[in-house]
Design an enzyme around this catalytic site. Structure first.
Site, short mmCIF file in Angstrom:
data_model
loop_
_atom_site.label_atom_id
_atom_site.label_comp_id
_atom_site.label_asym_id
_atom_site.label_seq_id
_atom_site.Cartn_x
_atom_site.Cartn_y
_atom_site.Cartn_z
N GLU A 194 -3.98 7.96 -4.58
CA GLU A 194 -4.31 7.36 -5.88
C GLU A 194 -5.60 7.95 -6.42
O GLU A 194 -6.54 8.17 -5.66
CB GLU A 194 -4.43 5.83 -5.72
CG GLU A 194 -3.12 5.20 -5.27
CD GLU A 194 -3.23 3.69 -5.05
OE1 GLU A 194 -4.29 3.11 -5.34
OE2 GLU A 194 -2.24 3.09 -4.59
N ARG B 169 0.85 -1.18 0.00
CA ARG B 169 0.00 0.00 0.00
C ARG B 169 0.89 1.23 0.00
O ARG B 169 1.99 1.23 0.56
CB ARG B 169 -0.91 0.05 1.23
CG ARG B 169 -2.13 -0.86 1.18
CD ARG B 169 -3.13 -0.37 0.13
NE ARG B 169 -4.39 -1.10 0.18
CZ ARG B 169 -4.63 -2.21 -0.49
NH1 ARG B 169 -3.67 -2.76 -1.24
NH2 ARG B 169 -5.81 -2.80 -0.43
N HIS C 41 -2.16 0.40 -9.53
CA HIS C 41 -2.73 -0.47 -8.50
C HIS C 41 -3.44 -1.65 -9.17
O HIS C 41 -4.61 -1.94 -8.90
CB HIS C 41 -3.70 0.30 -7.60
CG HIS C 41 -3.86 -0.33 -6.24
ND1 HIS C 41 -4.12 0.40 -5.11
CD2 HIS C 41 -3.82 -1.64 -5.84
CE1 HIS C 41 -4.23 -0.41 -4.08
NE2 HIS C 41 -4.04 -1.66 -4.50
#
Length: 329
Positions: free
Chosen positions: A267, A238, A286
């Site tokens: 993000e 993360r 991601h």
């Protein structure tokens, strides 16, 4: 007749997919979606929800206010491994079991980490850009000192399903593999090292642990400085575990020769962010866990766990210490 369980499914999973998953439950359950798909829609829909399927994009977070609004809530299923879009403490205090999708994408993410390590070691993305731009940077690639992956010492931070699978794959390539986690695994095929020692002994560092209050900023500038000169970083965990600014500083200093990043502090990565233009960074949106096999695993896991709750069976992968038997409010 018992009223149907009301399953509230948050975006971004498509409505038609969710309806198809739970059609076999028949009259035992009905599926709802926030209308509109924003914060106001979420808060309006929560009071009638018995079960919530969370938002893995974190745009509709189940924070403390949302938990207070969910008066009937009996179970939360995250369609992801990470639960950082949930206020787990508030849900626990409310007596709501929270389950994640542990292991669904372990192989997919581990393969991405290995593939990213290959790309960094051999400068694949850098060479691709040069050829596409009309060049032929053969000798420039040589000057960048490409490495064979099997010669690299690999350190893995976090040893859940993803970390363990990544360790197995790197070891199969001939790498020396070490790991750190809060609770060492006696059965692990890799060598356990304390975190600072692991960093000092890793030519390739793979991050594969969840974002929590304890892990936020865990790998900051001081710890990156412990790594060998010219080390490589692969982050499939993360954003925030290793801050973006710390990665940039380590790249600019030469401590890191390259980084493969699937996750970021915020993000999507901001337009014009310096990571976007850094030639030694491999960027990914991601998406490490988005293989078709992983998606099929996820759909099956969510279907089976939510169906178990509706049918009075124990659910799997409860992460907040509550009983896996879901009790309707």
């Amino acid at each position: 007749m018992t009223a149907p369980w009301r399953i509230l499914s948050l975006p971004p999973i498509a409505d038609e997919i969710v309806r198809g998953l739970f059609a076999p439950l028949g009259d035992a359950a009905e599926v709802a979606f926030p209308q509109p798909r924003d914060r106001a829609g979420l808060l309006a829909a929560l009071p009638d929800a018995d079960i919530v399927i969370g938002d893995f994009s974190a745009k509709l977070a189940l924070d403390a206010e949302a938990v207070r609004a969910a008066r009937r809530l009996a179970f939360v299923q995250m369609p992801a491994v990470g639960t950082d879009s949930l206020d787990v403490a508030a849900l626990t205090a409310a007596g709501v079991p929270v389950a994640n999708a542990a292991g669904f994408n372990a192989r997919g993410v581990a393969e991405w980490a290995v593939g990213a390590a290959f790309a960094l070691c051999r400068h694949l993305a850098w060479a691709d850009r040069g050829v596409r731009a009309g060049g032929w940077p053969q000798m420039e690639v040589v000057a960048r000192r490409p490495r064979e992956v099997h010669t690299q010492r690999v350190g893995i931070v976090g040893f859940g399903a993803i970390g363990a699978e990544a360790a197995r794959l790197f070891a199969a390539l001939g790498c020396t593999v070490s790991y750190w986690t809060r609770r060492p695994r006696p059965e692990a095929a890799a060598t356990y090292r304390e975190l600072d020692d692991l960093l000092a002994q890793s030519d390739i560092l793979v991050l594969a642990l969840p974002l929590t209050d304890e892990t936020r900023g865990l790998i900051g500038p001081e710890r990156l400085a412990l790594m060998p000169e010219g080390a490589l970083l692969v982050n499939v965990a993360r954003g925030g575990i290793v801050p973006d600014d710390a990665v940039l500083a380590a790249l600019d200093s030469g401590r890191l020769a390259g980084a493969a990043l699937d996750v970021f502090d915020k993000e999507p990565l901001a337009e014009g962010h310096p990571l976007r233009s850094h030639e030694d960074v491999l960027l990914s949106p991601h998406a490490a866990g988005t293989s078709i096999q992983s998606q099929l695993n996820l759909v099956s896991l969510v279907r089976d766990n939510v169906s178990a709750a509706v049918q009075g069976q124990k659910v799997q992968n409860v992460i907040n210490g509550l009983e896996p038997q879901v009790t309707r409010r």
